[in-house]
Design a protein around this motif. Structure first.
Motif, PDB file in Angstrom:
ATOM      1  N   TRP A  36       0.941  -1.148  -0.074  1.00 34.27           N
ATOM      2  CA  TRP A  36      -0.021   0.063   0.114  1.00 34.27           C
ATOM      3  C   TRP A  36       0.698   1.121  -0.057  1.00 34.27           C
ATOM      4  O   TRP A  36       0.382   2.266  -0.886  1.00 34.27           O
ATOM      5  CB  TRP A  36      -1.045   0.016   1.300  1.00 34.27           C
ATOM      6  N   ALA A  37       1.928   1.072   0.592  1.00 35.52           N
ATOM      7  CA  ALA A  37       3.045   2.293   0.718  1.00 35.52           C
ATOM      8  C   ALA A  37       3.430   2.600  -0.637  1.00 35.52           C
ATOM      9  O   ALA A  37       3.619   3.619  -1.212  1.00 35.52           O
ATOM     10  CB  ALA A  37       3.812   2.128   1.772  1.00 35.52           C
ATOM     11  N   ALA A  38       3.949   1.507  -1.271  1.00 33.40           N
ATOM     12  CA  ALA A  38       4.476   1.825  -2.584  1.00 33.40           C
ATOM     13  C   ALA A  38       3.485   2.223  -3.480  1.00 33.40           C
ATOM     14  O   ALA A  38       3.695   3.136  -4.251  1.00 33.40           O
ATOM     15  CB  ALA A  38       4.863   0.405  -3.222  1.00 33.40           C
ATOM     16  N   PHE A  39       2.228   1.949  -3.340  1.00 34.37           N
ATOM     17  CA  PHE A  39       1.246   2.309  -4.132  1.00 34.37           C
ATOM     18  C   PHE A  39       0.955   3.853  -3.877  1.00 34.37           C
ATOM     19  O   PHE A  39       0.830   4.792  -4.747  1.00 34.37           O
ATOM     20  CB  PHE A  39      -0.301   1.759  -3.842  1.00 34.37           C
ATOM     21  N   GLU A  40       0.811   4.235  -2.659  1.00 35.70           N
ATOM     22  CA  GLU A  40       0.636   5.791  -2.080  1.00 35.70           C
ATOM     23  C   GLU A  40       1.944   6.663  -2.688  1.00 35.70           C
ATOM     24  O   GLU A  40       1.657   7.601  -3.128  1.00 35.70           O
ATOM     25  CB  GLU A  40       0.383   5.636  -0.573  1.00 35.70           C
ATOM     26  N   TYR A  41       3.071   5.983  -2.556  1.00 31.64           N
ATOM     27  CA  TYR A  41       4.168   6.977  -3.048  1.00 31.64           C
ATOM     28  C   TYR A  41       4.186   7.052  -4.502  1.00 31.64           C
ATOM     29  O   TYR A  41       4.819   8.084  -4.881  1.00 31.64           O
ATOM     30  CB  TYR A  41       5.716   6.271  -2.346  1.00 31.64           C
ATOM     31  N   THR A  42       3.937   6.065  -5.241  1.00 31.59           N
ATOM     32  CA  THR A  42       3.894   5.933  -6.701  1.00 31.59           C
ATOM     33  C   THR A  42       2.929   7.258  -6.892  1.00 31.59           C
ATOM     34  O   THR A  42       3.357   7.870  -7.928  1.00 31.59           O
ATOM     35  CB  THR A  42       3.429   4.746  -7.228  1.00 31.59           C
ATOM     36  N   ASN A  43       1.924   7.172  -6.523  1.00 31.58           N
ATOM     37  CA  ASN A  43       0.675   8.239  -6.849  1.00 31.58           C
ATOM     38  C   ASN A  43       1.091   9.752  -6.273  1.00 31.58           C
ATOM     39  O   ASN A  43       0.948  10.811  -7.114  1.00 31.58           O
ATOM     40  CB  ASN A  43      -0.647   7.942  -6.405  1.00 31.58           C
ATOM     41  N   TYR A  44       1.936   9.678  -5.371  1.00 29.67           N
ATOM     42  CA  TYR A  44       2.553  11.018  -4.945  1.00 29.67           C
ATOM     43  C   TYR A  44       3.462  11.543  -5.676  1.00 29.67           C
ATOM     44  O   TYR A  44       3.225  12.645  -6.312  1.00 29.67           O
ATOM     45  CB  TYR A  44       3.028  10.820  -3.499  1.00 29.67           C
TER      46      TYR A  44
END
Length: 188
Positions: A36-44
């Motif tokens: 989930w963190a990787a997904f969120e950082y990607t979108n950031y």
């Protein structure tokens, strides 16, 4: 009577909280905290490239260890956030598991020789596909930074995939320290 009413209200409150918490988990498509963190950082990085660069790449840039990522992100326009795709999540997880359990080496094709795009197409119907793979990272932030910095990759293909406006969906999977990030457009 009033005590019973208060107890019923308290019970109702906890039931609502429990149900509400379940929907948050469902929105995460079953991702682990680090996925989930990787997904969120990607979108950031996609939706606020300058903010991401200032927050996470400035130190590496000051040391000359960012492979041009800081300047690249500072000059980019935002692109839309990616949506999670259950098919791409399944494809990414299958590949990370395969690498971790069978190959024990980093590659895009499956350990049995199946080309990467055929593996993804078995899970996702879209025609526009890309993949990032990495090994040796334990957190979502570390792996996203590695893909964006893309050290040792002359084409900067991982960075281009992650920041490309051509993709609308993403799946992420981690097994051990193997990571796979699959991208797609035009499918489910």
């Amino acid at each position: 009577m009033r005590r019973i009413a208060m107890a019923c209200l308290a019970l109702l409150f906890w039931v609502v909280l429990a149900c509400d918490g379940g929907s948050e988990t469902d929105d995460r498509h079953g991702l682990t905290d680090e996925e989930w963190a990787a997904f969120e950082y990607t979108n950031y990085a996609r939706t606020d490239p300058q903010g991401f660069a200032a927050q996470y790449l400035a130190d590496a840039h000051a040391r000359g260890a960012d492979n041009g990522a800081y300047d690249d992100l500072m000059s980019r326009q935002p692109v839309p956030a990616l949506k999670l795709s259950d098919g791409l999540i399944a494809a990414a997880r299958a590949h990370s598991r395969d690498l971790n359990e069978n190959c024990h080496t980093l590659q895009h094709d499956s350990c049995d020789g199946t080309p990467w795009y055929e593996r993804i197409q078995a899970y996702y119907s879209g025609g526009t596909l890309a993949e990032n793979a990495a090994w040796g990272f334990s957190t979502g932030l570390d792996v996203v930074l590695a893909w964006i910095i893309d050290a040792g990759v002359p084409s900067l293909g991982h960075r281009h995939n992650l920041l490309s406006p051509n993709y609308e969906h993403m799946g992420i999977g981690q097994a051990g320290t193997f990571w796979t990030q699959d991208f797609g457009a035009g499918g489910e």
